[in-house]
Design a protein around this motif. Structure first.
Motif, PDB file in Angstrom:
ATOM      1  N   UNK A 499       6.358 -10.325 -49.629  1.00  0.00           N
ATOM      2  CA  UNK A 499       7.124  -9.622 -48.750  1.00  0.00           C
ATOM      3  C   UNK A 499       8.835 -10.263 -49.272  1.00  0.00           C
ATOM      4  N   UNK A 500       8.785 -11.316 -49.407  1.00  0.00           N
ATOM      5  CA  UNK A 500      10.156 -12.047 -49.650  1.00  0.00           C
ATOM      6  C   UNK A 500      10.535 -11.643 -51.163  1.00  0.00           C
ATOM      7  N   UNK A 501      10.078 -11.239 -51.962  1.00  0.00           N
ATOM      8  CA  UNK A 501      10.134 -10.838 -53.282  1.00  0.00           C
ATOM      9  C   UNK A 501      10.809  -9.368 -53.168  1.00  0.00           C
ATOM     10  N   UNK A 502      10.235  -8.709 -52.376  1.00  0.00           N
ATOM     11  CA  UNK A 502      10.273  -7.215 -52.192  1.00  0.00           C
ATOM     12  C   UNK A 502      11.764  -7.352 -51.540  1.00  0.00           C
ATOM     13  N   UNK A 503      11.835  -8.274 -50.588  1.00  0.00           N
ATOM     14  CA  UNK A 503      13.235  -8.106 -49.822  1.00  0.00           C
ATOM     15  C   UNK A 503      14.113  -8.463 -50.907  1.00  0.00           C
ATOM     16  N   UNK A 504      14.046  -9.496 -51.753  1.00  0.00           N
ATOM     17  CA  UNK A 504      14.824 -10.056 -52.657  1.00  0.00           C
ATOM     18  C   UNK A 504      15.164  -8.796 -53.755  1.00  0.00           C
ATOM     19  N   UNK A 505      14.217  -8.030 -54.167  1.00  0.00           N
ATOM     20  CA  UNK A 505      14.622  -7.034 -55.249  1.00  0.00           C
ATOM     21  C   UNK A 505      15.496  -6.047 -54.510  1.00  0.00           C
ATOM     22  N   UNK A 506      15.489  -5.746 -53.167  1.00  0.00           N
ATOM     23  CA  UNK A 506      16.083  -4.814 -52.418  1.00  0.00           C
ATOM     24  C   UNK A 506      17.648  -5.349 -52.519  1.00  0.00           C
ATOM     25  N   UNK A 507      17.735  -6.572 -52.093  1.00  0.00           N
ATOM     26  CA  UNK A 507      19.073  -7.210 -51.928  1.00  0.00           C
ATOM     27  C   UNK A 507      19.884  -6.896 -53.433  1.00  0.00           C
ATOM     28  N   UNK A 508      19.164  -7.361 -54.352  1.00  0.00           N
ATOM     29  CA  UNK A 508      19.974  -7.224 -55.804  1.00  0.00           C
ATOM     30  C   UNK A 508      20.101  -5.907 -55.929  1.00  0.00           C
ATOM     31  N   UNK A 509      19.319  -4.834 -55.940  1.00  0.00           N
ATOM     32  CA  UNK A 509      19.435  -3.419 -56.319  1.00  0.00           C
ATOM     33  C   UNK A 509      20.281  -2.733 -55.432  1.00  0.00           C
ATOM     34  N   UNK A 510      20.183  -2.789 -54.356  1.00  0.00           N
ATOM     35  CA  UNK A 510      21.066  -2.140 -53.271  1.00  0.00           C
ATOM     36  C   UNK A 510      22.326  -2.741 -52.981  1.00  0.00           C
ATOM     37  N   UNK A 511      22.962  -3.724 -53.412  1.00  0.00           N
ATOM     38  CA  UNK A 511      23.935  -4.795 -53.267  1.00  0.00           C
ATOM     39  C   UNK A 511      25.085  -4.011 -53.246  1.00  0.00           C
ATOM     40  N   UNK A 512      25.898  -3.970 -52.258  1.00  0.00           N
ATOM     41  CA  UNK A 512      27.292  -3.425 -51.959  1.00  0.00           C
ATOM     42  C   UNK A 512      27.014  -1.964 -51.779  1.00  0.00           C
ATOM     43  N   UNK A 513      25.805  -1.417 -51.309  1.00  0.00           N
ATOM     44  CA  UNK A 513      25.664  -0.169 -51.208  1.00  0.00           C
ATOM     45  C   UNK A 513      25.593   0.005 -49.507  1.00  0.00           C
ATOM     46  N   UNK A 514      25.873  -1.029 -48.824  1.00  0.00           N
ATOM     47  CA  UNK A 514      25.839  -0.915 -47.292  1.00  0.00           C
ATOM     48  C   UNK A 514      24.379  -0.651 -46.891  1.00  0.00           C
ATOM     49  N   UNK A 515      23.418  -1.435 -47.296  1.00  0.00           N
ATOM     50  CA  UNK A 515      22.149  -1.475 -46.829  1.00  0.00           C
ATOM     51  C   UNK A 515      22.026  -2.936 -46.316  1.00  0.00           C
ATOM     52  N   UNK A 516      22.709  -3.863 -46.770  1.00  0.00           N
ATOM     53  CA  UNK A 516      22.170  -5.257 -46.533  1.00  0.00           C
ATOM     54  C   UNK A 516      22.358  -5.408 -44.874  1.00  0.00           C
ATOM     55  N   UNK A 517      23.428  -5.299 -44.371  1.00  0.00           N
ATOM     56  CA  UNK A 517      23.508  -5.756 -43.118  1.00  0.00           C
ATOM     57  C   UNK A 517      22.420  -5.081 -42.198  1.00  0.00           C
ATOM     58  N   UNK A 518      22.188  -3.701 -42.388  1.00  0.00           N
ATOM     59  CA  UNK A 518      21.048  -3.179 -41.690  1.00  0.00           C
ATOM     60  C   UNK A 518      19.772  -3.712 -41.842  1.00  0.00           C
ATOM     61  N   UNK A 519      19.447  -3.972 -43.028  1.00  0.00           N
ATOM     62  CA  UNK A 519      18.117  -4.636 -43.361  1.00  0.00           C
ATOM     63  C   UNK A 519      18.053  -6.040 -42.742  1.00  0.00           C
ATOM     64  N   UNK A 520      19.023  -6.859 -42.766  1.00  0.00           N
ATOM     65  CA  UNK A 520      19.035  -8.230 -41.819  1.00  0.00           C
ATOM     66  C   UNK A 520      18.901  -7.907 -40.555  1.00  0.00           C
ATOM     67  N   UNK A 521      19.514  -6.770 -40.017  1.00  0.00           N
ATOM     68  CA  UNK A 521      19.236  -6.557 -38.436  1.00  0.00           C
ATOM     69  C   UNK A 521      18.007  -6.092 -38.436  1.00  0.00           C
ATOM     70  N   UNK A 522      17.265  -5.161 -39.040  1.00  0.00           N
ATOM     71  CA  UNK A 522      16.010  -4.622 -38.714  1.00  0.00           C
ATOM     72  C   UNK A 522      14.879  -5.635 -38.953  1.00  0.00           C
ATOM     73  N   UNK A 523      15.010  -6.547 -39.838  1.00  0.00           N
ATOM     74  CA  UNK A 523      14.082  -7.636 -40.347  1.00  0.00           C
ATOM     75  C   UNK A 523      14.278  -8.454 -39.169  1.00  0.00           C
TER      76      UNK A 523
END
Length: 591
Positions: A499-523
């Motif tokens: 799971x951490x690797x999936x979350x990591x991949x999401x972090x680098x692939x979607x960086x600066x696309x306004x996903x990160x804040x909402x991911x941190x909140x929902x997790x």
């Protein structure tokens, strides 16, 4: 203060705001059209839908937090705010209402449209399509509300108030958070097959079947995460029962799978060079990966992302707003799949001396080169000169401006590079600037940027699928789609996944696309990732050699604390506070 009832006075809320974003496609709303006449023709109805589209909170390039140019990345671990003004708000104590968006006037407009479209004078097929688009937009509004506030009043009919009426009749109770997500799921399921599978050129940027599936993929993923990692409070007004997580993950997975199976979209692979390919993904409108984007046309409609984020020596005026953290840079692995920490020192602990300073980033994930401007990288026909100072005879010499010459005050060679970094003033605070979605060819003035904002893209869908699949125990499927992302990026595939690797991949692939804040909140990880966390900067130092031209001298690098960026993220901020002044209602927890 906590009130005893859970009601919202919609008569107050409907006046909460009527602002809208600046563009839908390349047109402006036709505000002067008489509404009753508009329903008499297809062109009139399309004019009305322009307003509905403009009302959608897409969290695009104009979406700001707390201050002008306060981009969402600067309240996450992706970046810090470079400007000293406003930094105290973003990096200081969080009181709530950072990300709030409570505007039922927009929902009322959609409801009114939904009620009137069946009587319009267009074909039944057009009525069905316009109705489906409006229901999508309403579902989108409720997704933006529920991810901020949890349960909110679910209003699906227009409310009318005549002078003298009992205002109490307009009070609508807050629905449970689970009920709002269930409403979104049902709406998207009902309309997806009514919407067209493809759009002709004139409608290219309108909602279609896959836009509905993409929203379902994302929204159901959020609901599942909140069910598993959150907690139910105030009788379900916030939180979702844990027993419902699996059903939401399956719903998200099914929506993602439908998009994948149809093969209408694919990862963008238009350029052989991996870094250039990823860069162009965000510059080329409606490419193979884009499911839904917001487009801009100047001079009528543009945005200011380039204007506020240009590097110091390349800016028109403001510039420098977003400083990506060194921590974010080091999230990007090397192409062989090894950990992404930069190489500052040798095995003996001595600084590594780089003849070519750009070599410190050699063999890094090409997505890094396309996402973040690195020291000494090429930009707009020049080079990003980032240098904190000079090392002479083992002693560091620096300045707090970009003008002090060396070795004499008036020398053309400056101690600090023309693009910083500085701990004061505007230039980068970390040694980096944001690059994703920025125009690489020219300087862009305020309001004149035209890079499209991607709302949904195929890469996100693959990551949504991978996360839902892993949570459901389908590890092989999760690994498959993570490796598709990595193959396109140009880095080594993984042989197993967690799971951490999936979350990591999401972090680098979607960086600066306004996903990160909402991911941190929902997790529910924002309190650990962001609360009192010290982020870091990279300082390049020129090793001074007497008698040599500075262009022939070498560099060492230092990891330091980024100045003035320790922020606070209390647990209460997993939800926004309901707006004050609209009562009676039950306030969200801890406010």
């Amino acid at each position: 203060m906590k009130f005893k009832l859970n009601y919202i006075a919609l008569s107050i809320l409907l006046a909460a705001g009527t602002s809208c974003s600046k563009d839908f496609l390349d047109r402006r709303p036709r505000d002067l059209i008489i509404e009753d006449d508009a329903y008499g023709s297809q062109s009139g109805i399309e004019a009305l839908t322009v307003k509905l589209y403009n009302d959608m909170l897409l969290e695009d390039f104009s979406y700001e937090v707390a201050e002008q140019a306060g981009y969402l990345s600067t309240v996450t671990d992706e970046a810090v705010r470079s400007y000293t003004w406003g930094a105290g708000v973003i990096n200081g104590t969080v009181l709530g209402n950072w990300f709030g968006s409570w505007d039922y006037a927009k929902i009322r407009r959609v409801n009114s449209f939904i009620e009137k479209i069946p009587t319009s004078k267009v074909s039944d097929d057009l009525k069905a399509r316009f109705l489906a688009e409006a229901r999508y937009i309403r579902a989108f509004h409720y997704f933006q509300l529920v991810k901020r506030y949890g349960g909110v009043p679910l209003v699906t009919k227009t409310q009318e108030y005549a002078f003298g009426d009992d205002v109490a009749g307009l009070f609508v109770p807050r629905s449970k958070e689970d009920d709002i997500y269930a409403f979104i799921e049902k709406e998207l399921t009902d309309i997806k097959d009514i919407l067209p599978t493809t759009n002709i050129a004139v409608d290219q940027n309108r909602i279609n079947r896959f836009t509905a599936l993409a929203l379902k993929s994302r929204a159901m993923l959020y609901a599942a995460s909140i069910a598993k990692y959150g907690q139910v409070q105030i009788d379900g007004l916030v939180g979702i029962p844990k027993a419902k997580a699996e059903a939401y993950w399956r719903s998200s997975l099914a929506a993602s799978q439908e998009i994948i199976n149809e093969k209408q979209y694919s990862l963008y692979k238009g350029d052989i060079d991996k870094a250039l390919n990823f860069q162009n993904l965000f510059l080329k409108e409606n490419n193979s990966e884009v499911i839904f984007n917001k487009v801009y046309r100047t001079p009528e409609v543009g945005h200011s992302y380039d204007f506020f984020n240009a590097p110091q020596s390349f800016k028109v005026d403001y510039g420098c707003a977003t400083s990506p953290t060194l921590d974010m840079v080091e999230e990007y692995e090397y192409v062989d799949g090894s950990s992404g920490e930069l190489k500052y020192n040798d095995k003996s602990g001595n600084p590594i001396v780089y003849a070519n300073p750009y070599d410190i980033f050699k063999d890094k994930d090409p997505r890094l080169l396309a996402t973040i401007m690195l020291p000494f990288s090429a930009w707009q026909g020049g080079e990003l000169e980032i240098r904190r100072g000079i090392v002479r005879n083992g002693q560091k010499v620096t300045a707090e401006n970009l003008t002090t010459g060396y070795p004499e005050t008036g020398s053309n060679f400056k101690i600090v590079g023309k693009d910083g970094p500085l701990t004061t003033a505007d230039p980068t605070k970390t040694g980096f600037y944001v690059k994703k979605s920025m125009d690489p060819t020219k300087r862009v003035n305020d309001g004149e940027s035209v890079a499209p904002y991607i709302v949904f893209r195929y890469g996100e869908i693959l990551l949504n699928y991978a996360e839902a699949a892993f949570e459901l125990g389908l590890n092989t499927d999760a690994l498959k789609y993570v490796n598709e992302i990595r193959e396109r990026a140009g880095i080594a595939p993984k042989s197993s996944i967690n799971l951490e690797q999936i979350r990591h991949e999401r972090k680098v692939e979607l960086a600066f696309e306004n996903h990160r804040l909402w991911d941190l909140r929902r997790w529910r990880t924002a309190t650990s990732v962001l609360n009192n966390t010290q982020f870091h900067a990279l300082y390049p130092w020129l090793v001074w050699e007497e008698g040599k031209d500075p262009s022939q001298m070498k560099y060492i690098f230092e990891k330091v604390n980024a100045p003035k960026n320790t922020r606070t993220f209390p647990e209460k901020l997993y939800y926004e506070p309901l707006p004050q002044g609209a009562e009676p209602y039950i306030q969200n927890p801890l406010y």
